[in-house]
Design a protein around this motif. Structure first.
Motif, PDB file in Angstrom:
ATOM      1  N   GLU A 144      33.280 109.320 -40.779  1.00 50.00           N
ATOM      2  CA  GLU A 144      34.651 109.808 -40.892  1.00 50.00           C
ATOM      3  C   GLU A 144      34.746 111.133 -41.633  1.00 50.00           C
ATOM      4  O   GLU A 144      35.808 111.763 -41.640  1.00 50.00           O
ATOM      5  CB  GLU A 144      35.508 108.755 -41.594  1.00 50.00           C
ATOM      6  CG  GLU A 144      35.684 107.473 -40.765  1.00 50.00           C
ATOM      7  CD  GLU A 144      36.447 106.404 -41.519  1.00 50.00           C
ATOM      8  OE1 GLU A 144      36.928 106.691 -42.646  1.00 50.00           O
ATOM      9  OE2 GLU A 144      36.556 105.282 -40.995  1.00 50.00           O
ATOM     10  N   GLY A 145      33.659 111.535 -42.311  1.00 51.32           N
ATOM     11  CA  GLY A 145      33.657 112.812 -43.018  1.00 51.32           C
ATOM     12  C   GLY A 145      34.259 112.760 -44.404  1.00 51.32           C
ATOM     13  O   GLY A 145      34.487 113.805 -45.011  1.00 51.32           O
ATOM     14  N   VAL A 146      34.516 111.557 -44.918  1.00 50.99           N
ATOM     15  CA  VAL A 146      35.062 111.390 -46.268  1.00 50.99           C
ATOM     16  C   VAL A 146      34.213 110.347 -46.982  1.00 50.99           C
ATOM     17  O   VAL A 146      34.245 109.167 -46.631  1.00 50.99           O
ATOM     18  CB  VAL A 146      36.534 110.942 -46.246  1.00 50.99           C
ATOM     19  CG1 VAL A 146      37.061 110.807 -47.679  1.00 50.99           C
ATOM     20  CG2 VAL A 146      37.389 111.909 -45.444  1.00 50.99           C
ATOM     21  N   VAL A 147      33.447 110.777 -47.980  1.00 51.84           N
ATOM     22  CA  VAL A 147      32.537 109.866 -48.669  1.00 51.84           C
ATOM     23  C   VAL A 147      33.143 109.493 -50.016  1.00 51.84           C
ATOM     24  O   VAL A 147      33.373 110.358 -50.871  1.00 51.84           O
ATOM     25  CB  VAL A 147      31.153 110.507 -48.865  1.00 51.84           C
ATOM     26  CG1 VAL A 147      30.202 109.519 -49.539  1.00 51.84           C
ATOM     27  CG2 VAL A 147      30.576 110.953 -47.517  1.00 51.84           C
ATOM     28  N   VAL A 148      33.422 108.201 -50.166  1.00 53.48           N
ATOM     29  CA  VAL A 148      34.045 107.676 -51.381  1.00 53.48           C
ATOM     30  C   VAL A 148      32.981 106.942 -52.190  1.00 53.48           C
ATOM     31  O   VAL A 148      32.334 106.022 -51.691  1.00 53.48           O
ATOM     32  CB  VAL A 148      35.191 106.710 -51.045  1.00 53.48           C
ATOM     33  CG1 VAL A 148      35.842 106.183 -52.321  1.00 53.48           C
ATOM     34  CG2 VAL A 148      36.221 107.389 -50.146  1.00 53.48           C
TER      35      VAL A 148
END
Length: 276
Positions: A144-148
């Motif tokens: 998704e391109g968002v690393v949490v």
């Protein structure tokens, strides 16, 4: 070991198991892949599947059930396996256990293998490099391109699953590894930010990095469909990294393979990255 005898690979479609099976085949051995859904069925919860899986086998790559009663199941399995002729067990464990040496209850699976009566080797790897592309809890963020993550500063010597498999194959098929515990790590300490930067450079994709509190990270995992128990465990693992307790290299790959472990950059370059 008898090269005519198949080597049983439990969890043979998993991150390490399928690589162990492939590398065995490439080396001229017969890999008997066993899972709940493979032609050679094996189910830790169904003892009736055990005997057929081990018949004619002398060596077994063991990935345990990883549940609260995994050690008991493994102990029962080893009795069946040894009775039917298995002579060697190679267990996938975790280097993280070195941080919990004060708690004997954490070593149940390892003790089941040690007490089996067969020759044994224990592998204790660090975090897999492949977690970024093959393990859902990181793969979905990357896609998704968002690393949490709850920690971006702690360091970990990520190990390539190909190296884990190569060490396992050596321990399964060669002499000289009985009674050994091999701690396996990559060649350098890296933050998760270092890893993401290499993925960006290789893939051409930019990622947004989100620093979460423990509570926010637990909520993130719950939103992904994970259980509260898994979220708590994940936070405990990140606590170990944040506290610097995993910030050291191990020499198991070098001891077994006679070479340096693969760098994270090699894994990144060979991976096809899929994005949504």
């Amino acid at each position: 070991m008898n090269k005519k005898a198949p080597v049983l690979v439990l969890g043979g479609t998993g991150k390490t198991g399928r690589r162990v099976a492939r590398q065995l085949t490439e080396s001229g051995w017969t890999a008997r892949v066993a899972t709940r859904h493979s032609p050679q069925r094996f189910d830790w919860r169904d003892e009736s599947t055990w005997a057929a899986a081990v018949d004619g086998v002398e060596a077994v790559y063991v990935v345990d059930e990883q549940s609260g009663d995994a050690a008991g199941l493994l102990s029962s399995f080893t009795k069946v396996a040894v009775h039917r002729g298995v002579r060697r067990l190679v267990l996938l464990s975790a280097r993280l256990l070195e941080q919990w040496a004060h708690d004997p209850s954490m070593f149940g699976a390892e003790n089941a293998v040690r007490d089996s009566g067969a020759a044994w080797t224990i592998l204790r790897p660090t975090w897999f490099a492949q977690n970024f592309s093959e393990d859902r809890f990181l793969r979905e963020d990357v896609a998704e391109g968002v690393v949490v993550l709850p920690d971006w500063q702690g360091v970990e010597p990520f190990v390539d699953a190909e190296d884990i498999a190569a060490v396992a194959v050596a321990a399964l098929t060669e002499d000289g590894h009985d009674g050994q515990v091999y701690a396996l790590s990559g060649p350098r300490l890296m933050t998760f930010g270092d890893c993401v930067a290499l993925i960006e450079a290789s893939s051409g994709r930019r990622f947004r990095r989100v620093a979460a509190t423990r509570e926010e990270y637990a909520a993130h995992l719950l939103g992904r469909g994970y259980s509260q128990g898994y979220a708590d465990f994940a936070n405990e693992m990140f606590d170990e990294i944040r506290g610097g307790r995993t910030a050291y290299l191990s020499d198991g790959v070098q001891r077994v393979l006679g070479r340096a472990p693969r760098d994270f950059s090699e894994y990144v370059a060979k991976t096809t990255w899929l994005f949504e």
